[in-house]
Design an enzyme around this catalytic site. Structure first.
Site, PDB file in Angstrom:
ATOM      1  N   SER A 124       0.870  -1.265  -0.111  1.00 18.49           N
ATOM      2  CA  SER A 124      -0.085   0.056   0.057  1.00 18.49           C
ATOM      3  C   SER A 124       0.966   1.193   0.011  1.00 18.49           C
ATOM      4  CB  SER A 124      -1.049  -0.146   1.338  1.00 18.49           C
ATOM      5  OG  SER A 124      -2.134   0.714   0.895  1.00 18.49           O
ATOM      6  N   ASP A 242     -10.341  -3.556  -5.535  1.00 20.61           N
ATOM      7  CA  ASP A 242      -9.752  -2.681  -4.420  1.00 20.61           C
ATOM      8  C   ASP A 242     -10.910  -1.615  -4.273  1.00 20.61           C
ATOM      9  OD1 ASP A 242      -8.507  -0.966  -2.634  1.00 20.61           O
ATOM     10  OD2 ASP A 242      -6.750  -1.307  -3.574  1.00 20.61           O
ATOM     11  N   HIS A 297      -8.548  -4.608  -1.306  1.00 21.90           N
ATOM     12  CA  HIS A 297      -7.162  -4.109  -0.943  1.00 21.90           C
ATOM     13  C   HIS A 297      -6.410  -5.040  -0.059  1.00 21.90           C
ATOM     14  CE1 HIS A 297      -4.295  -1.088  -0.934  1.00 21.90           C
ATOM     15  NE2 HIS A 297      -4.314  -0.960   0.559  1.00 21.90           N
TER      16      HIS A 297
END
Ligand SMILES: *[C@@H]1O[C@H](CO)[C@@H](O)[C@H](O)[C@H]1NC(C)=O
Ligand SMILES: *[C@@H]1O[C@H](CO)[C@@H](O)[C@H](O)[C@H]1NC(C)=O
Ligand SMILES: *[C@@H]1O[C@H](CO)[C@@H](O)[C@H](O)[C@H]1NC(C)=O
Ligand SMILES: *[C@@H]1O[C@H](CO)[C@@H](O)[C@H](O)[C@H]1NC(C)=O
Ligand SMILES: *[C@@H]1O[C@H](CO)[C@@H](O)[C@H](O)[C@H]1NC(C)=O
Length: 316
Positions: A124, A242, A297
């Site tokens: 991330s 995501d 995600h």
């Protein structure tokens, strides 16, 4: 972007995170001989927002990598040795000084600084932070850079917080009302990679991090490009489903129009066409990889990590 790379985030299906599962004895002798030419390069991992460098999920990940490609010295990037302060630093802090600290830590680390190079895996926001490390410092030099669900082209919206997550709610409140103030830009991490295509002027004027590392301002820093061009490969994984990263295509440096949702691919943008960062030259050399993981995600299983380790982290 919360709960990533944690036990829940990474291996929830595999139930591999409890302390009892981890081997009681190291799998390899602690005193290893000096790495031979064919041993795996050390791996540095930068975790994401809301996580900390001591998370069980990261430790489990290290085991999977060792089991898949053999002993791999793994270093988890931290802004603070204290795990809860390290977690707090994923929300709070000036990214310029955070990246500087990581540069100093890696350059003075006995194992890493003596390695011929290292590989790097960013989760991330850790993805764009590792890219900043390569651009600004790159000592030790990164051979292969892999990012999972990164925000290379920023975020155009801040995520919603759980009602009981006071820390998240507090910073989100500041972010939304004061994104471009120097107070927010010097203290709140996600604001430093906020980028709204409808308001690029504010971004270019005030962004403390992303506008600089993306070389979007008039004066380009050629070191950034030279350093990225030294990568053997740069693999960008985007999570197909995501809904945390807005827009998810940011993980591939694409730009998404916030009103029409039209996607402009990296290859159609000036950052690529004028090669501000060396992405075009990497691409021409077959070193820029656009990959997809089906899932939300940071939702991925052991098989994904095994494939990534074999392709990018195993000594050739
Ligand atoms: C993985 O291998 C490295 C290098 O030998 C070792 O230092 C580390 O303890 C191992 N980690 C795990 C979790 O097995
Ligand atoms: C470009 O970046 C390098 C590495 O961070 C830095 O040393 C240098 O001062 C920067 N150059 C300019 C013109 O900002
Ligand atoms: C962040 O830290 C750097 C280095 O100390 C400083 O130059 C910069 O002004 C700070 N950013 C903001 C927005 O205050
Ligand atoms: C986004 O799309 C709208 C509608 O098509 C258009 O008017 C606007 O100029 C676009 N914004 C950018 C930054 O290209
Ligand atoms: C996830 O994304 C893939 C690829 O875009 C799509 O085929 C699939 O239907 C999506 N799954 C869910 C649950 O949204």
């Amino acid at each position: 972007m919360l709960n990533i790379a944690t036990c829940i985030g990474i291996f929830s299906l595999l139930q591999r995170c409890s302390a009892s599962w981890l081997p009681q004895q190291p799998l390899w002798p602690v005193a290893l001989p000096k790495p031979a030419a064919t041993s795996n390069l050390p791996l540095i991992i930068w975790h994401g927002l809301g996580d900390n460098y001591q998370a069980d999920g990261l430790r489990a990940l290290e085991s999977v990598i060792n089991e898949t490609i053999g002993p791999t010295y793994t270093y988890f990037v931290r802004i603070d040795e204290d795990a809860s302060a390290d977690r707090q630093a994923t929300f709070l802090g000036n990214l310029t000084t955070q990246v500087e600290k990581v540069c100093e830590d890696l350059a003075s680390h006995p194992t890493l600084s003596n390695a011929p190079a290292v590989n790097a895996l960013g989760f991330s926001q850790g993805g764009q932070f590792l890219r900043a490390y390569v651009e600004r410092c790159n000592s030790p030099k990164v051979a292969n850079l892999v990012t999972f669900g990164g925000q290379h082209n920023g975020i155009s919206d801040f995520q919603n917080c759980a009602s009981d997550d006071w820390l998240c709610r507090t910073w989100t409140g500041y972010l939304k009302s004061n994104t471009w103030s120097s107070f927010v830009q010097s203290r709140l991490v996600p604001a430093q990679y906020f980028r709204d295509p409808e308001d690029l002027d504010s971004y270019l004027d005030y962004s403390n991090f992303l506008a600089d590392i993306n070389n979007e301002r008039e004066v380009k820093n050629s070191t950034y490009k030279e350093n990225l061009e030294k990568l053997e490969s740069f693999a960008m994984y985007v999570f197909a489903n995501d809904t945390t990263v807005v827009p998810k295509e940011s993980g591939w440096f694409a730009e998404v129009n916030t009103t029409s949702t039209e996607v402009t691919k990296l290859q159609d943008r000036p950052i690529y066409k004028e090669d501000w960062l060396g992405l075009k030259s990497l691409d021409k050399d077959g070193k820029l990889h656009f990959r997809t993981i089906v899932g939300g995600h940071m939702q991925f299983g052991e098989d994904t990590i095994e494939d990534v380790a074999k392709e990018y982290f195993k000594a050739k």
